[in-house]
Enzyme design. Structure first.
Site, short mmCIF file in Angstrom:
data_model
loop_
_atom_site.label_atom_id
_atom_site.label_comp_id
_atom_site.label_asym_id
_atom_site.label_seq_id
_atom_site.Cartn_x
_atom_site.Cartn_y
_atom_site.Cartn_z
N SER A 225 0.83 -1.19 0.00
CA SER A 225 0.00 0.00 0.00
C SER A 225 0.88 1.27 0.00
O SER A 225 1.67 1.47 -0.89
CB SER A 225 -0.97 -0.05 1.19
N ASP B 100 -5.78 -3.49 -2.16
CA ASP B 100 -4.78 -3.13 -1.15
C ASP B 100 -4.00 -4.35 -0.63
O ASP B 100 -4.57 -5.30 -0.10
CB ASP B 100 -5.51 -2.46 0.01
#
Length: 290
Positions: A53, A185
């Site tokens: 991320s 993510d």
């Protein structure tokens, strides 16, 4: 026992190699920047970087050859101008909504989330190349493969779409299609990817920016707050579980737990709060490097 002079044996001894794992946590990931500055000040160049991320975002700039100081300057120039940040995000959102409404001919298109790929293109530094192969340091980007429901680590081919997929927070940013895989993510499967670097270096440094937060009894958070509360609980639980079975040589946990994942407009506060981590890393890594 060797009869070679002591100074000659010391000269021939190779210094330990270092690899760096940068964790997920949204805006708290700005705390990675002082860590990079500390490595620069020590004269230590990692042989590999892994990021999930926001860790992939910051890590891509460093792997591209930007110094920690350059990345700090870029973050300050980009995020300290609050009206400009808001304008750029709203412009991207409007364009995405317009496109989806045109395609769907339905009011549902007005509920479109932000486009992760567009956000990456808008805010990534220009020095971040298009391909992994053009990076100066090997980079491992951690993503979640939605269709196959597994962790997918990307280290070759198109770079920017891999980063976009790694930062596609569920419920906030659209999933990203990359190499015929739908990605979200990377923090949902591996928020602190130090295990990815296990065989790359002698010393692994990991920066954990997950947080353990409390929801006071009787408090009923909004739907969006509930989403981020759930993500915080999930990522912190995953990291805690993994640290019980294995651990990096140096685990850094900057004091940024009071900040939310979307607190990018509080960049100055986050950078200030994370500043002490520089001296901690320089001391601990200095001891291991001798």
């Amino acid at each position: 026992m060797s009869t070679a002079p002591r100074w000659w044996r010391k000269l021939l001894r190779k210094p330990p190699t270092v690899a760096l794992a940068l964790g997920s946590g949204g805006a708290r990931g700005l705390a990675h920047i002082p860590v990079l500055e500390a490595l620069d000040e020590l004269g230590v160049r990692p042989v590999a970087v892994a990021g999930a991320s926001i860790g992939a975002v910051i890590g891509s700039g460093y792997a591209a050859g930007m110094s920690g100081r350059e990345i700090r300057s870029y973050a300050e120039e980009t995020l300290f101008r609050r009206p400009d940040v808001v304008r750029r995000v709203l412009s991207l959102q409007f364009e995405d909504v317009r496109k989806r409404f045109t395609e769907s001919h339905s009011l549902r298109g007005l509920l479109a989330q932000l486009n992760a790929a567009a956000i990456a293109e808008e805010f990534l530094p220009q020095k971040v190349p298009r391909q992994f192969e053009d990076l100066q340091i090997p980079l491992y980007v951690v993503t979640t493969d939605v269709w196959n429901r597994v962790e997918r680590i990307i280290h070759s081919g198109p770079l920017r779409s891999a980063i976009a997929g790694s930062m596609a927070i569920p419920g906030v940013l659209h999933p990203v299609l990359h190499d015929n895989r739908l990605l979200i993510d990377g923090g949902t499967v591996n928020p602190l990817p130090f295990d990815t670097l296990r065989h790359t270096a002698d010393i692994i440094v990991a920066v954990d920016i997950t947080r353990s937060i409390e929801c006071a009894e009787g408090t009923v958070p909004s739907p969006i707050d509930s989403l981020f509360l759930a993500l915080d609980i999930m990522t912190h639980t995953i990291v805690s579980g993994r640290l019980q079975t294995s651990a990096p040589h140096i685990l850094l946990q900057p004091a940024v737990g009071v900040f939310g994942s979307l607190d990018f407009l509080r960049a100055g506060e986050i950078l200030k709060a994370s500043e002490p981590i520089k001296e901690e890393l320089k001391r601990r890594l200095g001891e291991l490097l001798g």
